[in-house]
Motif scaffolding. Structure first.
Motif, PDB file in Angstrom:
ATOM      1  N   CYS A 156      -3.321  -4.749   9.963  1.00  0.00           N
ATOM      2  CA  CYS A 156      -2.150  -4.810  10.834  1.00  0.00           C
ATOM      3  C   CYS A 156      -1.658  -3.383  11.074  1.00  0.00           C
ATOM      4  O   CYS A 156      -1.904  -2.492  10.257  1.00  0.00           O
ATOM      5  CB  CYS A 156      -1.047  -5.661  10.213  1.00  0.00           C
ATOM      6  SG  CYS A 156      -0.329  -4.984   8.708  1.00  0.00           S
ATOM      7  N   THR A 157      -0.999  -3.170  12.208  1.00  0.00           N
ATOM      8  CA  THR A 157      -0.510  -1.823  12.504  1.00  0.00           C
ATOM      9  C   THR A 157       0.980  -1.804  12.844  1.00  0.00           C
ATOM     10  O   THR A 157       1.423  -2.446  13.788  1.00  0.00           O
ATOM     11  CB  THR A 157      -1.270  -1.189  13.687  1.00  0.00           C
ATOM     12  OG1 THR A 157      -1.417  -2.182  14.714  1.00  0.00           O
ATOM     13  CG2 THR A 157      -2.629  -0.672  13.276  1.00  0.00           C
ATOM     14  N   GLY A 158       1.715  -1.061  12.038  1.00  0.00           N
ATOM     15  CA  GLY A 158       3.107  -0.716  12.350  1.00  0.00           C
ATOM     16  C   GLY A 158       3.078   0.722  12.848  1.00  0.00           C
ATOM     17  O   GLY A 158       3.186   1.014  14.029  1.00  0.00           O
ATOM     18  N   GLY A 159       2.873   1.632  11.922  1.00  0.00           N
ATOM     19  CA  GLY A 159       2.633   3.032  12.269  1.00  0.00           C
ATOM     20  C   GLY A 159       1.168   3.395  12.113  1.00  0.00           C
ATOM     21  O   GLY A 159       0.742   4.479  12.475  1.00  0.00           O
ATOM     22  N   GLY A 160       0.388   2.475  11.527  1.00  0.00           N
ATOM     23  CA  GLY A 160      -1.064   2.660  11.467  1.00  0.00           C
ATOM     24  C   GLY A 160      -1.632   3.067  10.121  1.00  0.00           C
ATOM     25  O   GLY A 160      -2.842   3.272  10.006  1.00  0.00           O
ATOM     26  N   SER A 161      -0.816   3.150   9.061  1.00  0.00           N
ATOM     27  CA  SER A 161      -1.342   3.771   7.840  1.00  0.00           C
ATOM     28  C   SER A 161      -2.238   2.858   7.007  1.00  0.00           C
ATOM     29  O   SER A 161      -3.278   3.295   6.509  1.00  0.00           O
ATOM     30  CB  SER A 161      -0.218   4.355   6.988  1.00  0.00           C
ATOM     31  OG  SER A 161       0.522   3.359   6.328  1.00  0.00           O
ATOM     32  N   ASN A 162      -1.864   1.575   6.835  1.00  0.00           N
ATOM     33  CA  ASN A 162      -2.732   0.732   6.000  1.00  0.00           C
ATOM     34  C   ASN A 162      -4.031   0.431   6.745  1.00  0.00           C
ATOM     35  O   ASN A 162      -5.107   0.362   6.151  1.00  0.00           O
ATOM     36  CB  ASN A 162      -2.012  -0.540   5.523  1.00  0.00           C
ATOM     37  CG  ASN A 162      -2.060  -1.697   6.498  1.00  0.00           C
ATOM     38  OD1 ASN A 162      -3.031  -2.450   6.528  1.00  0.00           O
ATOM     39  ND2 ASN A 162      -1.029  -1.844   7.331  1.00  0.00           N
TER      40      ASN A 162
ATOM     41  N   SER B  89       4.472   6.492   7.146  1.00  0.00           N
ATOM     42  CA  SER B  89       3.372   6.094   8.023  1.00  0.00           C
ATOM     43  C   SER B  89       3.125   7.196   9.054  1.00  0.00           C
ATOM     44  O   SER B  89       3.695   8.282   8.930  1.00  0.00           O
ATOM     45  CB  SER B  89       3.715   4.766   8.704  1.00  0.00           C
ATOM     46  OG  SER B  89       2.603   4.271   9.420  1.00  0.00           O
TER      47      SER B  89
ATOM     48  N   GLN C 296       9.903  -1.808   2.392  1.00  0.00           N
ATOM     49  CA  GLN C 296       8.751  -1.528   1.532  1.00  0.00           C
ATOM     50  C   GLN C 296       8.573  -0.033   1.307  1.00  0.00           C
ATOM     51  O   GLN C 296       8.304   0.391   0.184  1.00  0.00           O
ATOM     52  CB  GLN C 296       7.475  -2.118   2.135  1.00  0.00           C
ATOM     53  CG  GLN C 296       7.382  -3.601   1.917  1.00  0.00           C
ATOM     54  CD  GLN C 296       7.081  -4.310   3.203  1.00  0.00           C
ATOM     55  OE1 GLN C 296       7.448  -3.850   4.284  1.00  0.00           O
ATOM     56  NE2 GLN C 296       6.421  -5.438   3.118  1.00  0.00           N
TER      57      GLN C 296
ATOM     58  N   SER D  49      -2.066  -5.932   3.124  1.00  0.00           N
ATOM     59  CA  SER D  49      -1.299  -4.720   2.803  1.00  0.00           C
ATOM     60  C   SER D  49      -0.181  -4.932   1.791  1.00  0.00           C
ATOM     61  O   SER D  49       0.253  -3.972   1.148  1.00  0.00           O
ATOM     62  CB  SER D  49      -0.738  -4.119   4.094  1.00  0.00           C
ATOM     63  OG  SER D  49      -0.048  -5.107   4.839  1.00  0.00           O
ATOM     64  N   GLY D  50       0.288  -6.181   1.634  1.00  0.00           N
ATOM     65  CA  GLY D  50       1.345  -6.389   0.651  1.00  0.00           C
ATOM     66  C   GLY D  50       1.690  -7.851   0.481  1.00  0.00           C
ATOM     67  O   GLY D  50       1.311  -8.692   1.303  1.00  0.00           O
TER      68      GLY D  50
ATOM     69  N   HIS E 298       0.809  -1.227   0.000  1.00  0.00           N
ATOM     70  CA  HIS E 298       0.000   0.000   0.000  1.00  0.00           C
ATOM     71  C   HIS E 298       0.839   1.272   0.000  1.00  0.00           C
ATOM     72  O   HIS E 298       0.329   2.359  -0.236  1.00  0.00           O
ATOM     73  CB  HIS E 298      -0.890  -0.008   1.243  1.00  0.00           C
ATOM     74  CG  HIS E 298      -0.109   0.082   2.532  1.00  0.00           C
ATOM     75  ND1 HIS E 298       0.668  -0.956   3.007  1.00  0.00           N
ATOM     76  CD2 HIS E 298       0.070   1.103   3.421  1.00  0.00           C
ATOM     77  CE1 HIS E 298       1.252  -0.588   4.132  1.00  0.00           C
ATOM     78  NE2 HIS E 298       0.915   0.651   4.409  1.00  0.00           N
ATOM     79  N   LYS E 299       2.136   1.187   0.304  1.00  0.00           N
ATOM     80  CA  LYS E 299       2.919   2.407   0.562  1.00  0.00           C
ATOM     81  C   LYS E 299       3.004   3.351  -0.633  1.00  0.00           C
ATOM     82  O   LYS E 299       3.210   4.552  -0.474  1.00  0.00           O
ATOM     83  CB  LYS E 299       4.311   2.022   1.058  1.00  0.00           C
ATOM     84  CG  LYS E 299       4.250   1.315   2.417  1.00  0.00           C
ATOM     85  CD  LYS E 299       5.343   1.748   3.321  1.00  0.00           C
ATOM     86  CE  LYS E 299       5.147   1.279   4.749  1.00  0.00           C
ATOM     87  NZ  LYS E 299       5.102  -0.205   4.870  1.00  0.00           N
TER      88      LYS E 299
ATOM     89  N   GLU F  37       4.109  -8.690   7.646  1.00  0.00           N
ATOM     90  CA  GLU F  37       3.284  -7.691   8.337  1.00  0.00           C
ATOM     91  C   GLU F  37       1.807  -8.028   8.145  1.00  0.00           C
ATOM     92  O   GLU F  37       1.026  -8.090   9.102  1.00  0.00           O
ATOM     93  CB  GLU F  37       3.549  -6.281   7.763  1.00  0.00           C
ATOM     94  CG  GLU F  37       4.930  -5.712   8.064  1.00  0.00           C
ATOM     95  CD  GLU F  37       6.006  -6.212   7.107  1.00  0.00           C
ATOM     96  OE1 GLU F  37       5.657  -6.959   6.167  1.00  0.00           O
ATOM     97  OE2 GLU F  37       7.187  -5.877   7.305  1.00  0.00           O
TER      98      GLU F  37
ATOM     99  N   GLY G 186       8.213  -4.069   9.099  1.00  0.00           N
ATOM    100  CA  GLY G 186       7.354  -2.893   8.993  1.00  0.00           C
ATOM    101  C   GLY G 186       6.520  -2.647  10.236  1.00  0.00           C
ATOM    102  O   GLY G 186       5.833  -1.631  10.331  1.00  0.00           O
TER     103      GLY G 186
HETATM  104  C1  LIG Z   1       4.964  -0.813   6.067  1.00  0.00           C
HETATM  105  C2  LIG Z   1       4.021  -1.912   6.014  1.00  0.00           C
HETATM  106  C3  LIG Z   1       3.129  -2.138   7.072  1.00  0.00           C
HETATM  107  C4  LIG Z   1       3.109  -1.333   8.326  1.00  0.00           C
HETATM  108  O1  LIG Z   1       2.932   0.040   8.169  1.00  0.00           O
HETATM  109  P1  LIG Z   1       1.545   0.747   8.471  1.00  0.00           P
HETATM  110  O2  LIG Z   1       1.857   2.186   8.364  1.00  0.00           O
HETATM  111  O3  LIG Z   1       1.108   0.343   9.823  1.00  0.00           O
HETATM  112  O4  LIG Z   1       0.607   0.302   7.419  1.00  0.00           O
HETATM  113  C5  LIG Z   1       2.233  -3.180   6.940  1.00  0.00           C
HETATM  114  N1  LIG Z   1       2.211  -3.982   5.853  1.00  0.00           N
HETATM  115  C6  LIG Z   1       3.060  -3.785   4.830  1.00  0.00           C
HETATM  116  C7  LIG Z   1       3.001  -4.707   3.654  1.00  0.00           C
HETATM  117  C8  LIG Z   1       3.979  -2.743   4.869  1.00  0.00           C
HETATM  118  O5  LIG Z   1       4.802  -2.546   3.860  1.00  0.00           O
END
Ligand SMILES: *Cc1c(COP(=O)(O)O)cnc(C)c1O
Length: 453
Positions: free
Chosen positions: A263-269, A230, A140, A414-415, A112-113, A385, A338
């Motif tokens: 899923c949440t890393g920084g929360g964007s997807n 993110s 990513q 997300s990927g 999604h990035k 992720e 991620g």
């Molecule tokens: C970077 C990434 C994430 C985590 O980042 P968010 O900002 O939380 O979305 C999740 N999935 C994939 C495939 C990523 O590349």
């Protein structure tokens, strides 16, 4: 089709606008603070870092923000991304639930990035910027920024967290193929990097450290700005195209999600898929259960404190109120690179505080197990992720089975994991462990939170 959706679509059924949840929040976000004065910052404070168009989006309360035509032209090469009904997985689980997944792995960088790297590059180019410094975890975001830089003829420098730099050499090759320069972080190229290497030469690195390096790089040069993949409001905004498309696609399937999972890393997807639906709910629409899934080894939403903190390790960024494990927290080198960030998007944190969403943590092995089941039933190999979201979706589908309820579950995939096959090999070889963080280190990182009046 609902009137709002129709109004927002272009002739090719792609949204013309991003959705800004700041227009509909029952309470506004707590302000971002200047680290020196503790006072709320203004747009001018962010100018060394970002082009003004993005700063305006960061603080905007307009409900819909137009996607510039050149950005839509690029989006069209892979958007709308597909929404699938997971019939194979449903059959295997023998669940009455209807499982849908939105697949962002079809983008040029495989996640999604690119939804945000393209507009960020576009607005930077428009502002006359020549070069962008950024960081990447699993690679990513670096790949997505490198691709966008190639399209808009920008020089891209990527600081890549060292553990991933070593685990994922093909991500680096991808960035270089798109024309970016990629170094392992901490690096010798910045003061922040040199200081950390002097203290802990064998550190695995962290996103917090890599952000410090990229910010220092950008602030130190007139021709350079910083880009983040993110966390920030404008990044989450750009990702909402995922949820807006999903709403339309679910409507085509004559369905609406009861449960939304990311899923949440920084929360964007997660924000990307969930915010448009939460917005509908806030406007009087159907209620949705929204669930963020994070790794137990970096449990920001489930174990972090909701407090003001720095976004980076060297404390160069403004202070934002978010769920945080403390900016000095360095998570173990687990494979979902991620998701190894100490903080969380302020908007996601705020929504959790408002009770509009919930969060849950899983270990890495159970996520790989879910990812393998998904690959064998749906034919797509998820990024490590994304496997967290899948595990969440499977558990919810099994809960429906237990309760005998037929609910509709929407998962953001997300990927893809095509650059993460070493992780799968390690999983099959029994080499992956469920590492847990050291409680004492977490307590120490949390005790270092800045005090804010
Ligand atoms: C970077 C990434 C994430 C985590 O980042 P968010 O900002 O939380 O979305 C999740 N999935 C994939 C495939 C990523 O590349």
């Amino acid at each position: 089709m609902s009137a709002t959706i129709k109004y927002l679509l272009d002739e090719e059924q792609m949204p013309r606008s991003w959705y800004n949840i700041q227009a509909d929040l029952p309470e506004p976000l707590p302000p971002t603070l200047h680290p020196g004065t503790g006072e709320p910052i203004g747009p001018a404070d962010l100018e060394p870092l970002f082009p003004m168009a993005l700063i305006e989006q960061e603080v905007s309360t307009e409900r819909y923000i137009d996607i510039p035509e050149p950005v839509r032209d690029i989006y069209r090469s892979w958007r709308p991304s597909p929404l699938y009904r997971a019939r194979g997985l449903e059959a295997r689980l023998d669940t009455p639930a209807r499982i849908y997944y939105k697949y962002e792995g079809v983008s040029p960088a495989g996640s999604h990035k690119v939804n945000t790297s393209v507009p960020q590059a576009f607005y930077s180019k428009e502002a006359g910027i020549k070069r962008i410094a950024t960081e990447t975890g699993a690679g990513q975001w670096g790949s997505a920024m490198a691709y966008a830089g190639a399209l808009f003829d920008l020089v891209i420098k990527v600081y890549m967290v060292k553990v991933s730099f070593n685990q994922k050499p093909y991500r680096r090759a991808m960035m270089e193929t798109f024309g970016a320069e990629c170094v392992a972080s901490p690096s010798m190229d910045t003061e922040a990097g040199r200081a950390i290497l002097a203290e802990t030469p064998d550190t695995t690195g962290s996103l917090g450290i890599a952000i410090s390096e990229a910010v220092e790089d950008a602030v130190g040069r007139d021709d350079t700005k910083y880009a983040l993949g993110s966390v920030l409001n404008h990044v989450l905004l750009h990702q909402t195209i995922i949820g807006m498309e999903s709403e339309l696609q679910m409507e085509m399937a004559d369905d609406y999600p009861d449960i939304i999972i990311g899923c949440t890393g920084g929360g964007s997807n997660f924000a990307g898929i969930a915010f448009p639906f939460i917005g509908k709910q806030l406007g009087g629409g159907s209620k949705v259960e929204v669930l963020a899934i994070e790794p137990r080894a970096c449990p920001t939403l489930t174990r972090g404190e909701y407090a003001y903190d720095f976004g980076d390790t060297a404390h160069l960024t403004p202070l934002v109120k978010m769920h945080t494990l403390g900016s000095t927290f360095v998570p173990l080198g687990f494979h979902a690179g991620g998701l190894r960030y100490h903080g969380m998007a302020p908007l996601v944190s705020h929504l959790q505080e408002l009770g509009l969403m919930k969060s849950r943590a899983y270990d890495q092995l159970e996520c790989f197990e879910a990812a393998v089941l998904f690959a064998r039933t749906e034919g797509i190999i998820p990024a490590p992720e994304a496997s967290h979201a899948i595990k969440g979706g499977i558990d919810e589908a099994l809960r429906c089975k237990q309760e005998g309820t037929s609910r509709s579950i929407l998962i953001n995939l997300s990927g893809h994991g095509h650059f993460d096959m070493q992780a799968y090999t390690d999983y099959f070889g029994g080499k992956l462990k469920d590492g847990i963080y050291d409680e004492k280190e977490l307590a120490m990182a949390l005790s270092g939170l800045p005090s804010v009046g």
